[in-house]
Design an enzyme around this catalytic site. Sequence first.
Site, mmCIF file in Angstrom:
data_model
loop_
_atom_site.group_PDB
_atom_site.id
_atom_site.type_symbol
_atom_site.label_atom_id
_atom_site.label_comp_id
_atom_site.label_asym_id
_atom_site.label_seq_id
_atom_site.Cartn_x
_atom_site.Cartn_y
_atom_site.Cartn_z
ATOM 1 N N ASP A 77 35.292 29.447 97.708
ATOM 2 C CA ASP A 77 34.193 29.693 98.644
ATOM 3 C C ASP A 77 33.102 28.638 98.452
ATOM 4 O O ASP A 77 32.750 28.285 97.323
ATOM 5 C CB ASP A 77 33.632 31.090 98.327
ATOM 6 C CG ASP A 77 32.635 31.577 99.353
ATOM 7 O OD1 ASP A 77 33.015 31.701 100.518
ATOM 8 O OD2 ASP A 77 31.473 31.839 98.973
ATOM 9 N N GLU B 155 36.722 25.615 100.691
ATOM 10 C CA GLU B 155 35.978 25.737 101.945
ATOM 11 C C GLU B 155 34.948 24.609 101.943
ATOM 12 O O GLU B 155 34.003 24.624 101.166
ATOM 13 C CB GLU B 155 35.257 27.092 102.024
ATOM 14 C CG GLU B 155 34.523 27.259 103.338
ATOM 15 C CD GLU B 155 33.426 28.328 103.305
ATOM 16 O OE1 GLU B 155 33.084 28.840 104.376
ATOM 17 O OE2 GLU B 155 32.894 28.626 102.220
HETATM 18 C C1 GLC Z 1 31.579 31.482 102.860
HETATM 19 C C2 GLC Z 1 32.343 32.674 103.354
HETATM 20 C C3 GLC Z 1 31.391 33.553 104.092
HETATM 21 C C4 GLC Z 1 30.322 34.013 103.138
HETATM 22 C C5 GLC Z 1 29.634 32.820 102.487
HETATM 23 C C6 GLC Z 1 28.812 33.234 101.311
HETATM 24 O O1 GLC Z 1 31.082 30.680 103.875
HETATM 25 O O2 GLC Z 1 33.431 32.265 104.126
HETATM 26 O O3 GLC Z 1 32.023 34.660 104.679
HETATM 27 O O4 GLC Z 1 29.373 34.790 103.810
HETATM 28 O O5 GLC Z 1 30.560 31.894 102.004
HETATM 29 O O6 GLC Z 1 29.627 33.593 100.235
#
Ligand code: GLC
Length: 551
Positions: A216, A278
């Site tokens: 994440d 991500e």
């Molecule tokens: C990422 C996740 C999202 C979350 C954020 C904070 O972007 O995909 O859903 O709210 O991180 O952890």
Amino acid sequence: MTESPAADRSDRRWWADAVFYQIYPRSFADLSGDGVGDLLGVADRLGYLELLGVDAIWLSPVTRSPMADHGYDVSDPRDIDPLFGGMAAFDALLSAAHDSDIKVVMDLVPNHTSREHPWFEEALRSPTGSAARERYIFRDGRGPSGAEPPNNWRSIFGGSAWTRIAEPDGSPGQWYLHLFAPEQPDLDWNNPEVWADLEKTMRFWLDRGIDGFRIDVAHGMAKPPGLPDMPATPDGSVVELLTGDENDIRFNNPGVHRIHRKIRRVLDDYPDAVAIGEIWVRDGSEFAQYVRPDELHLGFNFALAEAPWSAARIRTAIDESLAAVHAVRAVPTWTLSNHDVDREVTRLAKGADADAGRDIGTKRARALILVELALPGTAFIYNGAELGLPNVDLPDSALQDPVWERSGHTDRGRDGCRVPLPWGGDRPPYEFSTSADTWLPMPDDWASLTTEAQLEDADSTLSLYRTAIELRKSRSEFSGDSIDWYGSRPDALAFRRSAGGLICVVNAGTEPIGLPPGTPLLSSSPLTGEGLLPPDSAAWLVPPAAADRGA
Ligand code: GLC
């Protein structure tokens, strides 16, 4: 040449052409009957995932959490939340998935913890400057009484990125940084304890047998030294949302690569495991740095999830994505949606008139999955995309995403793409749960979108996904890691897998178009009587010489 591409790939890189299925566990299947999906629900539906043909599942967070951001606020990263069935349910799912030849990837959240993590609770009880505070980013406020936040950063979810605490004696105290909700304090990645704990978490799950992590906010852990103010935009405001802009100083700081190299060294002890970051970084060469050979194996590429329905824009998205990863010899990835963005059926209908909207969105989404699955690399499917689910317009009273409150009710947030999946029957909760009180309400008009309604219907979106995944797995035409473009009209595009020869054609215009020579393998809408590809559609073809040597 009749051998399937799967047969000659190294098992160590099983992920390099895999189809991953993202499960948002709250919304997939609820076996306990409390209206929220759970891990035994996933185990119960593994047969469905086998039918769909996916190689791996990515579970959005199921670790212990007070659920302020539905699991992305982790209070114990080494335990499974009872809401999802606890550790016993996780172990049962992991072994059942492996029995079905489905790999399991978990979400790992290294940028922040929950405010209810024991570390943060300890920090609140401890004095300024204590070791407990130094695991997070605490700073004194600005102004004579420290009543102003330490800098002007905004939270991605709206409002200031800083929250002031009360010191243990009750007096107004320091501020802590949270790039997301106040319930998600950012960790200080300069602190060696933070790394040591992440390593412990990684080994905990890898030793239990999982096949990797989705990381994440993988571009977020390192912060710029001194935490300088962000430049104001021309209208005087400060950037709020996750822009993917490499000039956003909250993200993509060079120190992050040192962290990824450490993460990779742990993963290298588990050679079959994969890490997917991500990475909301749009610049290709900046993005590529995350997937250099000693960093992440894969990085999410949102180019297709952001491209509007335009042949030129889709082509640019593909070209730029391939160029970025090829420069560092990494594997490309593709995705049309996830739990943070609008579902493709809704997104691609933008601009179409309201009545025709959903139909056109569905047609275009069906076409785009053929593009995604024709491309070299790793494909990600967000649960429900295979059913052609649209976003749902939820009533204000149902909204749960922290974005809704934090934005002062100006941004409805992401709940519309997180509505539970419909499995069968003709009314809510469509066999998602035995409870009618599902965590987000399900619409009344989804009877034709259930898995039950679609499984036996050869024309359904689910059948299109199943057939496409099966062909991708079994046909030699999908081999090789590059593509060649065909010349085409400006409102269409056509490419060919350089090695295997599969041809993919997309008609983003308004008139039917002719297809290049070859044998049609699959199309997202029926070809016309004259063999033309209708608007808002895509087709796969096998080149003439290869037509008879496939599966
Ligand atoms: C990422 C996740 C999202 C979350 C954020 C904070 O972007 O995909 O859903 O709210 O991180 O952890």
